[in-house]
Design a protein around this motif. Structure first.
Motif, short mmCIF file in Angstrom:
data_model
loop_
_atom_site.label_atom_id
_atom_site.label_comp_id
_atom_site.label_asym_id
_atom_site.label_seq_id
_atom_site.Cartn_x
_atom_site.Cartn_y
_atom_site.Cartn_z
N VAL A 10 -34.77 -20.62 -13.01
CA VAL A 10 -33.65 -19.31 -13.41
C VAL A 10 -33.35 -18.86 -12.02
N ALA A 11 -33.63 -19.19 -11.15
CA ALA A 11 -33.27 -18.58 -9.61
C ALA A 11 -32.17 -19.22 -9.59
N GLN A 12 -31.84 -20.72 -9.81
CA GLN A 12 -30.07 -21.08 -9.47
C GLN A 12 -29.44 -20.52 -10.96
N ARG A 13 -29.97 -20.09 -11.97
CA ARG A 13 -28.70 -19.61 -12.72
C ARG A 13 -28.34 -17.93 -12.01
N LEU A 14 -29.18 -17.42 -11.80
CA LEU A 14 -29.01 -16.41 -12.00
C LEU A 14 -28.13 -16.27 -10.36
N CYS A 15 -28.04 -17.14 -8.97
CA CYS A 15 -27.59 -17.48 -8.09
C CYS A 15 -26.04 -17.71 -8.54
N HIS A 16 -26.37 -18.31 -9.72
CA HIS A 16 -25.21 -19.19 -10.13
C HIS A 16 -23.70 -17.85 -10.59
N ARG A 17 -24.19 -17.00 -11.14
CA ARG A 17 -23.63 -15.55 -11.88
C ARG A 17 -23.58 -14.54 -10.71
N VAL A 18 -23.97 -14.94 -9.41
CA VAL A 18 -23.90 -13.72 -7.78
C VAL A 18 -22.48 -14.13 -7.71
N THR A 19 -22.98 -15.71 -7.45
CA THR A 19 -21.55 -16.77 -7.49
C THR A 19 -20.55 -15.91 -7.98
N GLY A 133 -37.31 5.75 -14.51
CA GLY A 133 -37.05 5.37 -15.73
C GLY A 133 -34.70 5.52 -15.07
N GLY A 134 -34.94 6.34 -13.72
CA GLY A 134 -33.77 6.36 -13.05
C GLY A 134 -32.37 5.56 -12.70
N GLY A 135 -32.69 4.01 -13.47
CA GLY A 135 -31.80 3.49 -12.25
C GLY A 135 -32.34 3.31 -11.02
N GLY A 136 -31.13 2.69 -10.22
CA GLY A 136 -31.74 2.59 -8.35
C GLY A 136 -31.98 0.97 -7.76
N LEU A 137 -32.29 0.54 -6.92
CA LEU A 137 -32.13 -0.67 -6.79
C LEU A 137 -34.02 -1.07 -6.66
N VAL A 138 -34.36 -2.40 -7.40
CA VAL A 138 -35.63 -2.37 -8.10
C VAL A 138 -36.28 -3.59 -6.94
N PRO A 139 -37.47 -3.22 -6.09
CA PRO A 139 -37.59 -4.36 -5.54
C PRO A 139 -37.93 -5.92 -6.34
N GLY A 144 -38.20 -9.52 -10.13
CA GLY A 144 -38.20 -11.32 -10.24
C GLY A 144 -39.63 -11.39 -11.64
N CYS A 145 -40.23 -10.66 -10.78
CA CYS A 145 -40.84 -11.31 -12.41
C CYS A 145 -40.94 -11.03 -13.62
N MET A 146 -39.97 -9.70 -13.95
CA MET A 146 -39.19 -8.95 -15.28
C MET A 146 -38.06 -10.19 -15.55
N MET A 147 -37.87 -10.51 -15.07
CA MET A 147 -36.81 -11.32 -15.47
C MET A 147 -37.16 -12.83 -16.12
N LEU A 148 -38.43 -13.23 -15.43
CA LEU A 148 -39.20 -14.93 -16.19
C LEU A 148 -40.14 -13.95 -17.60
N LEU A 149 -40.58 -12.94 -17.15
CA LEU A 149 -41.06 -12.34 -18.08
C LEU A 149 -40.07 -12.15 -19.92
N ASP A 150 -38.55 -11.95 -19.27
CA ASP A 150 -36.99 -11.79 -20.44
C ASP A 150 -37.60 -13.59 -20.46
N PRO A 267 -39.38 -18.59 -6.28
CA PRO A 267 -37.54 -17.77 -5.80
C PRO A 267 -36.97 -17.34 -6.41
N MET A 268 -37.63 -16.65 -7.40
CA MET A 268 -36.92 -15.07 -7.76
C MET A 268 -36.82 -14.58 -6.91
N THR A 269 -37.76 -13.96 -5.84
CA THR A 269 -37.69 -12.89 -4.87
C THR A 269 -36.42 -12.75 -4.13
N ILE A 270 -35.84 -14.40 -3.88
CA ILE A 270 -34.74 -14.75 -2.53
C ILE A 270 -33.46 -14.19 -4.23
N ALA A 271 -33.23 -14.81 -4.68
CA ALA A 271 -32.83 -14.41 -5.72
C ALA A 271 -32.16 -13.02 -6.33
#
Length: 286
Positions: A10-19, A133-139, A144-150, A267-271
């Motif tokens: 999952v982290a690799q896919r996120l890194c591709h999107r960031v690239t 729930g006002g946005g901002g930068l999330v830890p 990463g945990c939520m992205m995995l759950l998704d 790996p999700m943390t760094i991504a």
């Protein structure tokens, strides 16, 4: 047999999107996202983490600014560096690697970072934005945990979620994110009575206690999703060392999904750090 949810994939896919986003920013705005990383002292695990973060930043096209300071650096000197980075238009994200030497207050340092450049998501302003729930930068780790759950949970509303651990870095933020998805959330900690019976009711278990193999197989109900944030190096009877999580994954064949350790949340943390950097860059240059 439980499905294994690999965070490295999952982290690799996120890194591709960031690239792709970095390339788009460069082409459309002439902006290269910049990440400043500060390391004070020579803590070996911190050295490893910083090296990995800088390598991944380079891989996706993010410009990195590395600041290595000696262990005897004073608090005022570090705060002055952060002030300079706050005002540097080439820097869109600032990360101070923890832990810091004892003469430096981590709270003062984290609070000094511009909230809009706080890619770790630890500044009180970003904590407040998350809680309302006002946005901002999330830890990064909770994100990463939520992205995995998704990846595996199609409907969060009404699900029973148990978070084991109440740290400001993982436990509390991930509980807030689950609440935002309208889960019914129980946060447990070292003084929780009869933890096993609480976990047995959970559809989603996020364990971040730093206690190797704390969550046993008979604690987890059939079909539950287990996100294991813990990682500890232990020594086997033969003298070899290995990394284990906070969940006894080998006992959880009846679970629905389990994240491995290593190769799960890590790996999700760094991504997600890279994702936060591009998010900050887009907001600061809009």
């Amino acid at each position: 047999m439980a499905d294994i949810l690999r965070g490295d994939v999952v982290a690799q896919r996120l890194c591709h999107r960031v690239t792709a986003q970095v390339e788009r920013m460069r082409a459309e705005r002439g902006v290269v996202p910049g990440l400043a990383v500060i390391l004070v002292g020579e803590d070996p695990p911190s050295e490893v983490y910083v090296r990995r973060k800088l390598a991944k930043a380079k891989q996706v096209g993010i410009r990195s600014f590395e600041h290595r300071l000696p262990a005897e650096t004073g608090e005022a000197e570090l705060l002055a560096l952060i002030a300079r980075l706050n005002s540097d238009a080439a820097v869109h994200g600032i990360l101070v690697q923890l832990p810091l030497p004892e003469q430096i207050s981590a709270d003062k340092v984290l609070n000094a970072i511009d909230p809009d450049k706080d890619v770790d998501g630890f500044h009180p302003v970003n904590v407040g934005r998350l809680s309302t729930g006002g946005g901002g930068l999330v830890p990064c780790t909770p994100l990463g945990c939520m992205m995995l759950l998704d990846e595996v949970v199609s409907e969060f509303r009404g699900r029973q979620a148990v978070v084991i651990g109440k740290s400001n870095i993982v436990g509390k933020p991930v509980a807030l994110l689950l609440l935002e998805r309208e889960c019914t959330v129980t946060v447990t900690h070292i003084h929780t009575v009869d933890l096993a019976s609480i976990v047995r009711k959970a559809d989603i278990v996020v364990v971040a206690a730093g206690a190797p193999r704390l969550v046993r197989g008979d604690w987890v109900k059939p079909g539950a999703v287990v996100i294991d944030v813990g990682i500890t190096r232990v020594t086997s009877e033969d003298g070899r060392t290995r990394l284990v999580g906070d969940a006894a994954a080998d006992e959880m064949d009846h679970a629905g999904v389990v994240t491995p350790v290593p190769g799960g949340v890590g790996p999700m943390t760094i991504a997600c750090l890279l994702g936060n950097t591009i998010k900050a860059a887009q907001a600061l240059t809009a």
